[in-house]
Design an enzyme around this catalytic site. Structure first.
Site, mmCIF file in Angstrom:
data_model
loop_
_atom_site.group_PDB
_atom_site.id
_atom_site.type_symbol
_atom_site.label_atom_id
_atom_site.label_comp_id
_atom_site.label_asym_id
_atom_site.label_seq_id
_atom_site.Cartn_x
_atom_site.Cartn_y
_atom_site.Cartn_z
ATOM 1 N N GLU A 258 49.896 -4.529 -15.342
ATOM 2 C CA GLU A 258 49.965 -3.286 -14.573
ATOM 3 C C GLU A 258 51.180 -3.451 -13.684
ATOM 4 O O GLU A 258 51.191 -4.291 -12.796
ATOM 5 C CB GLU A 258 48.731 -3.100 -13.682
ATOM 6 C CG GLU A 258 47.394 -3.266 -14.371
ATOM 7 C CD GLU A 258 47.113 -2.177 -15.356
ATOM 8 O OE1 GLU A 258 47.681 -1.075 -15.202
ATOM 9 O OE2 GLU A 258 46.356 -2.429 -16.306
ATOM 10 N N CYS A 297 49.777 1.369 -6.347
ATOM 11 C CA CYS A 297 50.385 1.471 -7.674
ATOM 12 C C CYS A 297 50.255 2.884 -8.220
ATOM 13 O O CYS A 297 51.030 3.301 -9.064
ATOM 14 C CB CYS A 297 49.712 0.476 -8.604
ATOM 15 S SG CYS A 297 47.931 0.538 -8.570
HETATM 16 P P1 NAP Z 1 55.683 -9.268 -7.520
HETATM 17 O O1 NAP Z 1 56.746 -9.836 -6.689
HETATM 18 O O2 NAP Z 1 55.985 -9.015 -8.939
HETATM 19 O O3 NAP Z 1 54.458 -10.271 -7.390
HETATM 20 C C1 NAP Z 1 53.275 -10.050 -8.073
HETATM 21 C C2 NAP Z 1 52.544 -11.356 -8.261
HETATM 22 O O4 NAP Z 1 53.305 -12.202 -9.111
HETATM 23 C C3 NAP Z 1 52.371 -12.129 -6.962
HETATM 24 O O5 NAP Z 1 51.107 -12.750 -6.994
HETATM 25 C C4 NAP Z 1 53.458 -13.155 -7.026
HETATM 26 O O6 NAP Z 1 53.180 -14.302 -6.262
HETATM 27 C C5 NAP Z 1 53.468 -13.462 -8.493
HETATM 28 N N1 NAP Z 1 54.693 -14.061 -8.965
HETATM 29 C C6 NAP Z 1 55.954 -13.744 -8.641
HETATM 30 N N2 NAP Z 1 56.809 -14.501 -9.336
HETATM 31 C C7 NAP Z 1 56.088 -15.320 -10.096
HETATM 32 C C8 NAP Z 1 56.381 -16.349 -11.029
HETATM 33 N N3 NAP Z 1 57.637 -16.671 -11.318
HETATM 34 N N4 NAP Z 1 55.370 -16.977 -11.634
HETATM 35 C C9 NAP Z 1 54.106 -16.662 -11.364
HETATM 36 N N5 NAP Z 1 53.754 -15.710 -10.486
HETATM 37 C C10 NAP Z 1 54.727 -15.056 -9.865
HETATM 38 O O7 NAP Z 1 55.122 -7.948 -6.918
HETATM 39 P P2 NAP Z 1 54.607 -7.684 -5.419
HETATM 40 O O8 NAP Z 1 55.788 -7.754 -4.526
HETATM 41 O O9 NAP Z 1 53.420 -8.485 -5.090
HETATM 42 O O10 NAP Z 1 54.102 -6.217 -5.576
HETATM 43 C C11 NAP Z 1 54.961 -5.165 -5.397
HETATM 44 C C12 NAP Z 1 55.303 -4.544 -6.691
HETATM 45 O O11 NAP Z 1 54.189 -4.551 -7.574
HETATM 46 C C13 NAP Z 1 55.643 -3.119 -6.445
HETATM 47 O O12 NAP Z 1 57.021 -2.982 -6.532
HETATM 48 C C14 NAP Z 1 54.892 -2.347 -7.499
HETATM 49 O O13 NAP Z 1 55.785 -1.779 -8.397
HETATM 50 C C15 NAP Z 1 54.084 -3.324 -8.253
HETATM 51 N N6 NAP Z 1 52.658 -2.965 -8.277
HETATM 52 C C16 NAP Z 1 52.157 -2.415 -9.412
HETATM 53 C C17 NAP Z 1 50.841 -2.113 -9.492
HETATM 54 C C18 NAP Z 1 50.261 -1.534 -10.754
HETATM 55 O O14 NAP Z 1 49.034 -1.551 -10.935
HETATM 56 N N7 NAP Z 1 51.054 -1.018 -11.641
HETATM 57 C C19 NAP Z 1 49.989 -2.367 -8.435
HETATM 58 C C20 NAP Z 1 50.531 -2.910 -7.280
HETATM 59 C C21 NAP Z 1 51.861 -3.238 -7.235
HETATM 60 P P3 NAP Z 1 53.789 -14.524 -4.819
HETATM 61 O O15 NAP Z 1 53.364 -13.384 -3.993
HETATM 62 O O16 NAP Z 1 53.210 -15.811 -4.390
HETATM 63 O O17 NAP Z 1 55.271 -14.548 -5.011
#
Ligand code: NAP
Length: 676
Positions: A258, A297
């Site tokens: 997602e 989201c």
């Molecule tokens: P993100 O930076 O992609 O992080 C999401 C998750 O992935 C976090 O738990 C993060 O951990 C982890 N992660 C990041 N890099 C990783 C890696 N190399 N290996 C393993 N895990 C890794 O997103 P976010 O900043 O939390 O959320 C914001 C974005 O998410 C928004 O821009 C939005 O577009 C999207 N979002 C989408 C939905 C949906 O359902 N479509 C819902 C909510 C948010 P850490 O935090 O520890 O880095």
């Protein structure tokens, strides 16, 4: 404030990491609220523990046992919800925002607990669909079944819903019988940790069922296999990185994503200013921009409006947004709290700058905001920002750039086709909404936009009061969208459970397959005996036990008596000439309900006994009409059983009514409640 050291939970123990610490700031004050790290964890051992201990423990339980665990977890969380609300303020969420996360999360567990008890069997295998007769004589059949994957479900969550995001994935995975490793986003991990601690303290989960990583998941992905699932929520960039991980590709690890979604809302061509749908639309857009400070989201990013009403919508939206008090999320007067972090605010500001190249800001200043009860710069506060784009077909940015905050862009459309095409230009989203009172408009929109959106909410004056709105994913409906939204699907009731299971097509004899699935399948051998099946208690009744009744002849008098007694004097039963002219009947026939009644008369054992009640018929088919003079007999076979509570269980009986030539006249399933 003394920072909280977030713990990991691995191999059944709380573990303090040996280093790699990172500080997490309070979204409201900017103070360090938590310290997080996962260095020193043995990720390979965690995956192994889930597979070797958690998986077997969960698979030894039935769906009903697992459903009971989910209910107990939900109750534990609800009993201590105030602790979660208190911690949640640090994420910048108001109480209303936190309600979605905390009680919405517990509600998802409750919903899965209830679905598990009502829609899944008290068994370990799940039957999928009807058996298929393959051989001519029926000695070789096929039956699909679902069984739990023998791996681990790794969840990697976004920061915005630390509780709900964990529970909406935990519920279907545990119900399926698959252990889980939770890796929350670091920015709000302290809230997820507390909810996790409450669940462990409830002491209802078998060893190995859940583990928790605070911080980096290290080399966990290197140790995954084709029996494992990654459920990811977050940015498209991270999703692409994880999906492209060599082990994920090589092993065929299941990946549910997602990710970014530029959700649209369309004002219908019939919803002119002054109509209830117009007002509902304005209210919903303003709500979606400000709830959770737009960090949802599913939030509305693109506001699509018939060109002639652009000014009306802008004026109405600006009036609403002007009322929004931004400030300390604890204050009752605050309508919108802060973003999760100043880094996130910087990101949103940068995205607004990109959008500003093709649109004009008509409300809010991304750089400054008046904040009530808190420090605007120390906390991650930001004003709602409404942009207006004159030519939505000219600039790609408004359809491609997701500002994950209180930001939306207003854009004009021509006719409905144009509005649909604009909505679809987001290249796939989690949800789109349409405000119309015209079902023809709604149908056109569904046909034109359904393929691009995981959920379509059609909102009007009739549904407004009960509507859960544009932005709320529900446990009973699917959540996920195609293309840019990740191509994943979560929840949707039992559908979500099967994401953690494998569907297998079984082939074999009816006897063997019936024994495997614990149901009497088509063609399986029947047994008979001296004891009437209604004299057997739930526990004594074996599947396949059959009563073959004596026969009864149906007379013309029976039909006429039934017709006058019930008032059903349909011509097929009463008018020989008209019935003869019918291409189906060719003469007077017995009522289908008369056949059912006579069938009951043939198979019922009247004295009080273990059968407590008949509570329904299912899959009723009248296959061949019965005429006056025909004789009918019935075969009643115990087909499946499901314990409902310690005192009683449901028995499903297969009923087949045949005529004097052995032709099937009617078939159905009869449901009775039997004493244990
Ligand atoms: P993100 O930076 O992609 O992080 C999401 C998750 O992935 C976090 O738990 C993060 O951990 C982890 N992660 C990041 N890099 C990783 C890696 N190399 N290996 C393993 N895990 C890794 O997103 P976010 O900043 O939390 O959320 C914001 C974005 O998410 C928004 O821009 C939005 O577009 C999207 N979002 C989408 C939905 C949906 O359902 N479509 C819902 C909510 C948010 P850490 O935090 O520890 O880095």
């Amino acid at each position: 404030m003394k920072p909280h050291y977030v713990l990991n939970y691995a191999n059944g123990r709380w573990i303090e990491p040996i280093g790699g610490w990172a500080e997490v700031m309070c979204a409201v004050t900017g103070d360090v609220v938590a310290v997080v790290g996962s260095q020193g964890l043995n990720f390979a051992a965690m995956a192994e523990y889930a597979r070797c201990v958690g998986g077997p423990n969960l698979r030894a339980l039935t769906f009903h046992d697992r459903a009971k665990i989910l209910k107990a977890l939900a109750e534990a969380l609800m009993a201590r919800k105030e602790e979660l609300y208190e911690i949640s303020y640090h994420t910048g969420a108001t109480r209303q925002d936190a309600w979605i996360d905390i009680e919405g999360g517990a509600g998802t567990l409750f919903s899965y607990a209830s679905k598990g008890r009502r829609e899944l069997p008290d068994a370990t295998l799940l039957i999928d669909g009807e058996a298929e007769k393959i051989g001519k004589t029926g000695s070789f059949i096929g039956q699909h079944v679902w069984s739990p994957l023998q791996g681990v479900a790794v969840q990697i969550n976004a920061f915005n819903f630390p509780v709900w995001g964990m529970l909406e994935k935990l519920a279907p995975a545990l119900l399926a019988g698959v252990p889980v490793i939770v890796k929350p986003a670091s920015a709000s991990v302290y809230l997820a940790e507390h909810a996790f601690k409450i669940m462990i303290a409830a002491d209802v989960l078998p060893p190995g069922a859940v583990q928790f990583i605070a911080g980096s998941p290290g080399d966990l992905l290197d140790h995954l296999t084709g029996q494992d699932v990654i459920s990811f929520t977050g940015s498209a960039a991270t999703a692409a990185k994880l999906k492209g991980h060599p082990t994920v590709i090589r092993e065929g690890v299941r990946f549910i994503a997602e990710q970014d979604s530029l959700n649209a809302s369309i004002l219908g061509p019939d919803a002119a200013p002054g109509s209830p749908e117009f007002d509902l639309f304005v209210r919903e857009v303003a709500k979606e921009m400000t709830v959770k400070a737009g960090q949802k989201c599913t939030a509305i990013r693109r506001v699509i409006v018939p060109a002639a009403w652009m000014d009306d919508v802008e004026v109405a939206l600006v009036a609403r947004l002007s009322q929004v008090v931004v400030g300390d999320p604890r204050a009752e007067t605050t309508r919108m709290g802060s973003l999760i972090s100043r880094a996130q605010r910087d990101d949103v500001r940068a995205k607004v700058a990109e959008l500003s190249e093709v649109a004009t800001v008509v409300f809010g200043d991304p750089q400054t905001v008046e904040v009530s009860g808190a420090d605007a710069e120390a906390g991650a506060f930001m004003s709602p920002v409404l942009l207006r784009c004159i030519d939505p077909w000219a600039g790609d940015a408004i359809h491609d750039v997701e500002a994950f905050g209180p930001v939306a862009t207003l854009m004009p459309c021509g006719d409905l086709e144009d509005a649909i095409a604009l909505a679809n230009r987001g290249k796939g989203s989690l949800v789109a909404s349409l405000f119309t009172y015209d079902p023809a408009v709604a149908r056109q929109a569904v046909l034109g936009a359904g393929a691009f959106h995981g959920r379509l909410a059609i909102i009007d004056r009739d549904s407004a009061k009960e509507s859960t709105g544009h932005g709320s994913p529900l446990p009973v409906l699917v959540h996920g969208g195609p293309g840019r939204a990740g191509g994943g699907e979560e929840m949707g009731g039992v559908r979500g459970v099967t994401h953690y299971m494998q569907r297998t097509a079984l082939q074999g004899s009816p006897r063997t397959l019936s024994a495997i699935v614990g149901q009497q399948l088509i063609g399986a051998p029947q047994t008979t005996g001296d004891v009437h099946p209604f004299r057997k208690r739930y526990g004594e009744l074996e599947l396949g036990y059959t009563l073959n009744t004596t026969s009864r002849t149906i007379s013309l008098e029976d039909i006429e008596h039934f017709a006058h007694f019930t008032g059903d004097t349909f011509y097929a039963h009463m008018d020989e000439e008209a019935a003869k002219a019918s291409p189906i009947f060719g003469g007077r026939v017995a009522h289908g309900y008369l056949i059912l009644s006579f069938a009951a008369g043939l198979f019922v054992d009247p004295a009080p006994g273990p059968v407590l009640a008949n509570y329904g018929l299912e899959s009723l088919r009248f296959v061949k009409p019965m005429k006056p003079g025909d004789s009918m007999s019935v075969a009643l076979t115990a087909k499946s059983k499901a314990l409902r509570n310690p005192q009683m269980g449901e028995v499903r009986w297969g009923v087949v009514v045949t005529n004097q030539d052995g032709d099937v006249a009617a078939t159905y399933d009869l449901l009775t409640m039997n004493a244990v």
